[in-house]
Enzyme design. Sequence first.
Site, PDB file in Angstrom:
ATOM      1  N   SER A   1     -10.425  -5.567   5.109  1.00 11.68           N
ATOM      2  CA  SER A   1      -9.997  -4.488   4.207  1.00 11.68           C
ATOM      3  C   SER A   1     -11.041  -4.171   3.142  1.00 11.68           C
ATOM      4  O   SER A   1     -10.864  -3.222   2.379  1.00 11.68           O
ATOM      5  CB  SER A   1      -8.660  -4.842   3.554  1.00 11.68           C
ATOM      6  OG  SER A   1      -8.740  -6.091   2.900  1.00 11.68           O
TER       7      SER A   1
ATOM      8  N   GLU B   1      -5.343  27.381  -3.080  1.00  8.04           N
ATOM      9  CA  GLU B   1      -5.061  27.141  -1.661  1.00  8.04           C
ATOM     10  C   GLU B   1      -5.293  25.678  -1.291  1.00  8.04           C
ATOM     11  O   GLU B   1      -4.513  25.076  -0.552  1.00  8.04           O
ATOM     12  CB  GLU B   1      -5.939  28.034  -0.782  1.00  8.04           C
ATOM     13  CG  GLU B   1      -5.491  29.487  -0.797  1.00  8.04           C
ATOM     14  CD  GLU B   1      -6.507  30.403  -0.129  1.00  8.04           C
ATOM     15  OE1 GLU B   1      -6.080  31.339   0.534  1.00  8.04           O
ATOM     16  OE2 GLU B   1      -7.722  30.181  -0.270  1.00  8.04           O
TER      17      GLU B   1
ATOM     18  N   THR C   1      13.606  36.892  -7.042  1.00  3.88           N
ATOM     19  CA  THR C   1      14.305  35.902  -6.220  1.00  3.88           C
ATOM     20  C   THR C   1      14.070  36.355  -4.782  1.00  3.88           C
ATOM     21  O   THR C   1      13.981  37.561  -4.524  1.00  3.88           O
ATOM     22  CB  THR C   1      15.822  35.839  -6.514  1.00  3.88           C
ATOM     23  OG1 THR C   1      16.412  37.078  -6.119  1.00  3.88           O
ATOM     24  CG2 THR C   1      16.120  35.600  -7.985  1.00  3.88           C
ATOM     25  N   HIS C   2      13.922  35.415  -3.876  1.00  2.00           N
ATOM     26  CA  HIS C   2      13.545  35.729  -2.490  1.00  2.00           C
ATOM     27  C   HIS C   2      12.242  36.524  -2.434  1.00  2.00           C
ATOM     28  O   HIS C   2      12.022  37.280  -1.496  1.00  2.00           O
ATOM     29  CB  HIS C   2      14.640  36.531  -1.771  1.00  2.00           C
ATOM     30  CG  HIS C   2      16.013  35.958  -1.927  1.00  2.00           C
ATOM     31  ND1 HIS C   2      16.587  35.110  -1.013  1.00  2.00           N
ATOM     32  CD2 HIS C   2      16.922  36.088  -2.938  1.00  2.00           C
ATOM     33  CE1 HIS C   2      17.801  34.763  -1.424  1.00  2.00           C
ATOM     34  NE2 HIS C   2      18.019  35.340  -2.599  1.00  2.00           N
TER      35      HIS C   2
ATOM     36  N   LYS D   1     -15.088  40.086  -1.076  1.00  2.00           N
ATOM     37  CA  LYS D   1     -14.012  39.105  -1.262  1.00  2.00           C
ATOM     38  C   LYS D   1     -14.191  38.197  -2.464  1.00  2.00           C
ATOM     39  O   LYS D   1     -15.274  37.768  -2.795  1.00  2.00           O
ATOM     40  CB  LYS D   1     -13.906  38.229  -0.012  1.00  2.00           C
ATOM     41  CG  LYS D   1     -13.505  38.981   1.226  1.00  2.00           C
ATOM     42  CD  LYS D   1     -12.013  39.180   1.280  1.00  2.00           C
ATOM     43  CE  LYS D   1     -11.379  37.839   1.504  1.00  2.00           C
ATOM     44  NZ  LYS D   1     -10.100  37.923   2.140  1.00  2.00           N
TER      45      LYS D   1
ATOM     46  N   LYS E   1      -3.019   0.487   1.090  1.00  2.00           N
ATOM     47  CA  LYS E   1      -4.093   0.835   0.149  1.00  2.00           C
ATOM     48  C   LYS E   1      -4.727   2.191   0.377  1.00  2.00           C
ATOM     49  O   LYS E   1      -4.938   2.947  -0.566  1.00  2.00           O
ATOM     50  CB  LYS E   1      -5.152  -0.259   0.150  1.00  2.00           C
ATOM     51  CG  LYS E   1      -4.636  -1.497  -0.521  1.00  2.00           C
ATOM     52  CD  LYS E   1      -5.547  -2.656  -0.419  1.00  2.00           C
ATOM     53  CE  LYS E   1      -4.750  -3.900  -0.700  1.00  2.00           C
ATOM     54  NZ  LYS E   1      -3.649  -4.126   0.275  1.00  2.00           N
TER      55      LYS E   1
ATOM     56  N   ASN F   1     -11.936  34.882  -3.313  1.00  2.00           N
ATOM     57  CA  ASN F   1     -10.811  34.123  -2.734  1.00  2.00           C
ATOM     58  C   ASN F   1     -10.295  33.025  -3.659  1.00  2.00           C
ATOM     59  O   ASN F   1     -11.076  32.367  -4.343  1.00  2.00           O
ATOM     60  CB  ASN F   1     -11.241  33.506  -1.406  1.00  2.00           C
ATOM     61  CG  ASN F   1     -11.512  34.551  -0.348  1.00  2.00           C
ATOM     62  OD1 ASN F   1     -10.915  35.633  -0.364  1.00  2.00           O
ATOM     63  ND2 ASN F   1     -12.432  34.258   0.546  1.00  2.00           N
TER      64      ASN F   1
ATOM     65  N   GLN G   1      -1.257  -4.485   4.130  1.00  4.83           N
ATOM     66  CA  GLN G   1      -2.633  -4.099   3.823  1.00  4.83           C
ATOM     67  C   GLN G   1      -2.818  -2.586   4.000  1.00  4.83           C
ATOM     68  O   GLN G   1      -3.720  -1.992   3.430  1.00  4.83           O
ATOM     69  CB  GLN G   1      -3.584  -4.867   4.746  1.00  4.83           C
ATOM     70  CG  GLN G   1      -5.045  -4.565   4.544  1.00  4.83           C
ATOM     71  CD  GLN G   1      -5.942  -5.596   5.210  1.00  4.83           C
ATOM     72  OE1 GLN G   1      -6.074  -6.711   4.716  1.00  4.83           O
ATOM     73  NE2 GLN G   1      -6.521  -5.249   6.335  1.00  4.83           N
TER      74      GLN G   1
ATOM     75  N   ASN H   1      -1.657 -13.643  -1.489  1.00  4.82           N
ATOM     76  CA  ASN H   1      -0.456 -12.794  -1.472  1.00  4.82           C
ATOM     77  C   ASN H   1      -0.016 -12.392  -2.877  1.00  4.82           C
ATOM     78  O   ASN H   1       0.349 -11.236  -3.108  1.00  4.82           O
ATOM     79  CB  ASN H   1       0.688 -13.507  -0.741  1.00  4.82           C
ATOM     80  CG  ASN H   1       0.353 -13.741   0.716  1.00  4.82           C
ATOM     81  OD1 ASN H   1      -0.647 -13.223   1.206  1.00  4.82           O
ATOM     82  ND2 ASN H   1       1.163 -14.526   1.417  1.00  4.82           N
TER      83      ASN H   1
ATOM     84  N   SER I   1     -16.768  35.217   0.514  1.00  2.00           N
ATOM     85  CA  SER I   1     -16.750  35.174   1.977  1.00  2.00           C
ATOM     86  C   SER I   1     -18.172  35.346   2.492  1.00  2.00           C
ATOM     87  O   SER I   1     -18.972  36.068   1.895  1.00  2.00           O
ATOM     88  CB  SER I   1     -15.864  36.302   2.501  1.00  2.00           C
ATOM     89  OG  SER I   1     -16.254  36.682   3.805  1.00  2.00           O
TER      90      SER I   1
ATOM     91  N   TYR J   1       5.219 -11.709   2.721  1.00  2.00           N
ATOM     92  CA  TYR J   1       4.020 -10.912   3.004  1.00  2.00           C
ATOM     93  C   TYR J   1       3.824 -10.756   4.509  1.00  2.00           C
ATOM     94  O   TYR J   1       4.036 -11.702   5.285  1.00  2.00           O
ATOM     95  CB  TYR J   1       2.767 -11.573   2.397  1.00  2.00           C
ATOM     96  CG  TYR J   1       1.505 -10.781   2.687  1.00  2.00           C
ATOM     97  CD1 TYR J   1       1.135  -9.705   1.892  1.00  2.00           C
ATOM     98  CD2 TYR J   1       0.703 -11.085   3.786  1.00  2.00           C
ATOM     99  CE1 TYR J   1      -0.001  -8.953   2.178  1.00  2.00           C
ATOM    100  CE2 TYR J   1      -0.434 -10.346   4.077  1.00  2.00           C
ATOM    101  CZ  TYR J   1      -0.778  -9.279   3.269  1.00  2.00           C
ATOM    102  OH  TYR J   1      -1.899  -8.532   3.553  1.00  2.00           O
TER     103      TYR J   1
HETATM  104  N1  ARG Z   1      -6.391  -7.958   2.302  1.00  2.00           N
HETATM  105  C1  ARG Z   1      -5.040  -8.350   2.152  1.00  2.00           C
HETATM  106  C2  ARG Z   1      -4.190  -7.151   1.757  1.00  2.00           C
HETATM  107  O1  ARG Z   1      -4.721  -6.211   1.310  1.00  2.00           O
HETATM  108  C3  ARG Z   1      -4.934  -9.399   1.103  1.00  2.00           C
HETATM  109  C4  ARG Z   1      -3.817 -10.350   1.294  1.00  2.00           C
HETATM  110  C5  ARG Z   1      -4.086 -11.216   2.429  1.00  2.00           C
HETATM  111  N2  ARG Z   1      -3.129 -12.255   2.565  1.00  2.00           N
HETATM  112  C6  ARG Z   1      -2.991 -12.895   3.731  1.00  2.00           C
HETATM  113  N3  ARG Z   1      -2.144 -13.830   3.748  1.00  2.00           N
HETATM  114  N4  ARG Z   1      -3.655 -12.550   4.776  1.00  2.00           N
HETATM  115  O2  ARG Z   1      -2.990  -7.148   1.933  1.00  2.00           O
END
Ligand code: ARG
Length: 460
Positions: A22, A289, A154-155, A282, A324, A284, A321, A109, A276, A316
């Site tokens: 990660s 948007e 409205t609408h 144009k 993120k 824009n 993971q 964890n 454009s 966990y």
């Molecule tokens: N890279 C892991 C995450 O983002 C960290 C936690 C990992 N814990 C484990 N027991 N493998 O969730």
Amino acid sequence: MKLWGGRFAEGASELLERFNNSLPFDWRLWEEDIEGSIAHGTMLAEVGILTADEGERLVEALQEIREEIHKGERKFDFSVEDIHTQIEIWLVEKCGDLGKKLHTARSRNDQVALDLRLYTKKSLKKIGELLKELVKTLAELGRDNAGTIAPGYTHLQKAQPISYGHQLLAYAEMFLRDLDRLQDAYKRCDVLPLGSGALAGVPYKIDRERTKELLGFGSVSRNSIDAVSDRDFVCDCLYACSMIMVHLSRLAEELVIYSSFEFGFIELSDRYSTGSSIMPQKKNPDVPELIRGKTGRVCGDLLGLLVTLKGLPLAYNKDMQEDKEAFFDAVDTTQICLEIITPVLQTMKIKGDKMAEAAETGYLNATDLADFLVQKGVPFRSAHEIVGKVVQLGIEQGLEITEIPLEKLQAISPLIDREVLEKLGAKECVARRDVYGGTAEIQVASAAEAVLEALAEAEF
Ligand code: ARG
């Protein structure tokens, strides 16, 4: 180097590493990871699990690593598993075996839960700041345009005349609610998970209250299993971001429509417009948007996380993971959209004359004529029917209500007189809606002040 090589006879495959690592995205937690480690190391030394000297050396080394990353002297090695491993590798490089002691009474964890909470708290505050800027801008524009007459829809069909300031303040209200949502999310995020260990707590006499104090959390988690399983705070943050984006998207849609040639109510500044490559004429509205387009992404980030969490057993699981990338994406996207919409609004030209003109045509005063008949004793439903006939006649003849000859109007209802017709201008229609929360200029002006006051009282 892995943090868990001991029980394995064979090394991991390169493919496993690419799949599992990660660091390519969680490197962004480096500052929070170091912050958490400094607090953890300090606390371990204070309670005697490490000696004072060990604690000091670890904290110093962590501070150095932080400096070195800041200065660009340390580069992440993306073959390393995650940010926690990366920081620990650097710590061991600096402190040798002592570096390996920092993970006493801690698991990745509870460490990742901590890092993420610290990052979420910072993000919520940053988004809150940007949101406040936007609400302030909308409140000021609302105040300055309290007397700007515009068609209300409205609408997307002409409905009744309104103050354009009133319409701008409608968005200010939405974003104030979003601010409230951020503050609410912050409260639930403000809980220290560290000390939960892998899932069951830790068999050391640690001082979690002290770690809480060092890191500036409001409270300490009560259940270690929940603390390492919980990503509600990320969902809360992503929901708040999604609502902000939905509101921004509705505002963006209005800017797109209002800046079209057919409406011509506003003009976006050149600095925030694009052209454009083929059509020289144009100009824009790419910014609104893009905001509208990015809204789908942020809502998708929320939905993706909810589906990831659905059905996970305690505690966990590696699925977590996956929180993120969605989280970083939603926060980054919401931030830049908020950042850019404020100057777009501040620099756009509001064409009050065009709006006022548009409010005079299209029978926006029909309800008001019905209300006059009501004053003369006609039941509202019958008045509605009468004015419907008036509008039908107007459409047939290509005339507004006030342009239809009086005798023709009186043939529909003898109660319609010249005096009534003189009070059907858009401005008068707006001024009559002098009710709390209504669109009369004086109500709008005081609502704008109330929004500014609410903003001054907001927590962040
Ligand atoms: N890279 C892991 C995450 O983002 C960290 C936690 C990992 N814990 C484990 N027991 N493998 O969730």
